[in-house]
Design an enzyme around this catalytic site. Structure first.
Site, mmCIF file in Angstrom:
data_model
loop_
_atom_site.group_PDB
_atom_site.id
_atom_site.type_symbol
_atom_site.label_atom_id
_atom_site.label_comp_id
_atom_site.label_asym_id
_atom_site.label_seq_id
_atom_site.Cartn_x
_atom_site.Cartn_y
_atom_site.Cartn_z
ATOM 1 N N SER A 193 -28.790 -8.506 76.473
ATOM 2 C CA SER A 193 -29.676 -7.776 77.408
ATOM 3 C C SER A 193 -28.962 -7.443 78.662
ATOM 4 O O SER A 193 -27.983 -6.921 78.751
ATOM 5 C CB SER A 193 -31.107 -8.686 77.436
ATOM 6 N N ASP A 274 -33.462 -0.162 50.638
ATOM 7 C CA ASP A 274 -33.389 -1.643 50.891
ATOM 8 C C ASP A 274 -34.090 -2.020 51.938
ATOM 9 O O ASP A 274 -33.950 -2.870 52.546
ATOM 10 C CB ASP A 274 -31.864 -2.164 50.994
ATOM 11 N N ASP A 435 -34.388 -1.308 69.234
ATOM 12 C CA ASP A 435 -34.738 -1.956 70.283
ATOM 13 C C ASP A 435 -35.400 -0.845 71.210
ATOM 14 O O ASP A 435 -35.239 0.252 71.370
ATOM 15 C CB ASP A 435 -33.193 -1.922 71.292
ATOM 16 N N HIS A 472 -35.110 -5.934 70.277
ATOM 17 C CA HIS A 472 -34.354 -6.145 71.493
ATOM 18 C C HIS A 472 -33.708 -7.349 71.408
ATOM 19 O O HIS A 472 -34.314 -8.429 71.400
ATOM 20 C CB HIS A 472 -34.878 -6.118 72.708
#
Ligand code: CA
Length: 554
Positions: A193, A274, A435, A472
């Site tokens: 991050s 999948d 994210d 995230h």
């Protein structure tokens, strides 16, 4: 030790004993570092041994080590009158592998997070300290109590944005020298991050300080994405039935409808149905929100989204724009990871609350900054934020704030990373496709431009790995557990560029901490190769739960 050399003389014996001690320092020397270590602008406040097993990670004991804590660059700000310093700790393992890791921390920093170099998901089963790295962690130049108002001091902004490693990394190297009698053979920096952002900033500004860079979920253009968070909150708020709870605009059942529609169009594009969408570019072409998600009507109330929900979703995924239609940030891909509570947290909570987007934008990224009174009603600030008059403040400077947020937060040489290339350093960038705040589209667009500038040599020193479904930093319906630090070390020290990084789903029973978002239809320990972009994992046959059944190719 060769006994014939030991017998050669007392002096040589002493030298050899000293060399042995420096490779395997005794923790008895630890406390002496507090009084004996000298470095400019540095005050050691404590040096204490930590016994083997006093800490553990992933169910595995951490070995004996020394933890040294202190302060650098202590000062009183002439702007806000507050006392600032770069707080740090360094952990020095008894069983040292000769390497240093600078652990770049997340969020708005302000915490000396334990210097153990655990990065992703539940953390690698062995963190960097367990692997034998000496590790430094800093608070970025301000304390937790100074969050977020440190943004009122220009030097504290810059320390957070890019400057702290310039002071702290050389100090850490000197401390390693003092502790082991030799400097680190290799130095690394890594983080997630904001720590991923600082890692990329360091690859641009501090390429001389490190050999390898590991940037995970980088907050690459944080001021711009944070503005986008505020503008998104305005859209959600407008359609939220419960104005005190933005998530009521798009609650979990509605998000599941969207995820199913995305999977229906995009899952099989990579060769395997999948629950994972590898082919983001293909999905961008294949999925059409207006067409592929039914609009709720009196006759259809199931497996649909309302017209206002679809309108806001389209705007949010198109990215924030000003009134002239110019992008402020970037697009977000449609990914089934929209179901994640982490996705909801960033869109509906951190976009309006006093810990993240409003205060980052208002106090740290805006020039001039907001008045302190804004802290009392961050929702009001978010809802009143003007896209045309307030957003440009992230590019602004003043007599006091001589660097804009977009200057001090973003790597200045993003398209080229020329210093990194000249130095022969290596950088791994890893980013989740789902994210919700720092878009993988931004990282991908950066890498596309970077690749165009480098030609065929781009992958020789910078590689991007995307993690489908990962939210995230972690979570989401994904294989979010992987050890990229080992891959980086292999690349830096043996020249073995990572062709694939094996990632594991943290299903029930996973030792690195269970990810409750792993679908029940997956095997709990499903593995996948993470692939160097533009390659993606494509199914070649065999057990669909195993990485060996997939190959990396564009
Ligand atoms: Ca798939």
């Amino acid at each position: 030790m060769n006994p014939t050399i030991v017998r050669a003389g007392a002096g040589l014996l002493l030298a050899l004993a000293s060399a042995a001690a420096s490779a395997q320092p005794k923790l008895g020397a630890c406390t002496e570092l507090a009084s004996q270590f000298r470095h400019p602008s540095t005050r050691i406040t404590s040096a204490q041994p930590v016994a083997a097993g006093a800490l553990s990670n992933g169910g595995v004991p951490v070995g004996a080590h020394c933890v040294v804590q202190g302060q650098m660059n202590e000062r009183v700000s002439p702007v806000d009158g507050q006392s600032y310093a770069i707080g740090f700790e360094v952990r020095l393992p008894a069983d040292w592998n000769g390497r240093l890791l600078y652990q770049a921390n997340g969020g708005t920093d302000g915490f000396v997070t334990r210097a153990d170099g655990g990065f992703v998901g539940g953390g690698p089963l062995r963190n960097a300290l367990q692997k034998g790295f000496a590790v430094i962690s800093t608070d970025g130049g301000h304390t937790a109590a100074q969050n977020p108002l440190f943004g009122l001091d220009p030097q504290a902004r810059v320390d957070y944005g890019y400057a702290a490693p310039r002071s702290a990394a050389p100090m850490a190297k000197a401390l390693v020298q003092a502790a082991y009698g030799q400097p680190p053979a290799r130095s690394y920096i890594g983080g997630t991050s904001n720590g991923g952002r600082l890692t990329m900033v360091s690859a641009s500004r501090h390429a001389d300080l490190f050999d390898g860079f590991l940037a995970i979920a980088p907050a690459l253009r944080m001021p711009a994405s944070s503005v986008g968070g505020l503008l998104g909150a305005q859209l959600w708020h407008a359609i939220a039935p419960d104005k005190t709870k933005l998530e009521s605009a798009f609650p979990p059942p509605a998000r599941a409808v969207l995820a199913r529609a995305i999977l229906a169009r995009c899952d099989a594009l990579d060769g395997a149905a999948d629950g994972i969408v590898e082919d983001l570019a293909g999905c961008r072409k294949a999925f059409d929100l207006a067409r592929d998600v039914a609009t709720c009507t009196p006759a259809q109330a199931e497996e649909c989204l309302t017209a206002p929900q679809k309108e806001v979703l389209a705007k949010v995924h198109a990215g924030p724009k000003n009134r002239a239609g110019q992008p402020i940030y970037t697009t977000y891909p449609y990914d089934p990871g929209v179901t994640s509570p982490i996705w909801a947290d960033w869109k509906f909570v951190l976009s309006i609350n006093p810990t993240r987007n409003p205060v980052s934008v208002g106090f740290i990224f805006s020039t001039p900054p907001q008045d302190k009174s804004m802290l009392q009603d961050t929702l009001r600030f978010a809802l009143g934020f003007d896209v045309d008059t307030d957003a440009p403040r992230i590019f602004a400077t003043s007599g006091v704030f001589t660097e804009s947020a977009m200057s001090f937060m973003v790597p200045p040489d993003l398209p080229r990373f020329g210093a990194l290339k000249a130095r022969g350093g290596k950088m791994l960038v890893i980013h989740g496709s789902a994210d919700p705040i720092f878009s993988v589209d931004d990282t991908t667009a950066w890498y596309d431009e970077f690749s165009r500038n480098q030609g065929a040599s781009a992958g020789d020193f910078v590689r991007l790995f995307r993690v489908p479904g990962m939210s995230h930093s972690r979570g989401g319906p994904s294989t979010d557990h992987f050890d990229a630090l080992d891959a980086l070390v292999e690349w830096v020290e043996k020249g073995v560029a990572p062709q694939r990084i094996i990632a594991t789903a943290r299903g029930p029973g996973h030792a690195g901490g269970v990810n409750a978002e792993v679908p029940a239809s997956w095997s709990p320990g499903r593995t996948r190769p993470l692939c160097p972009y533009p390659a993606m994992a494509r199914y070649t046959g065999g057990d669909i739960e195993r990485a060996e059944s997939f190959t990396c190719r564009p």
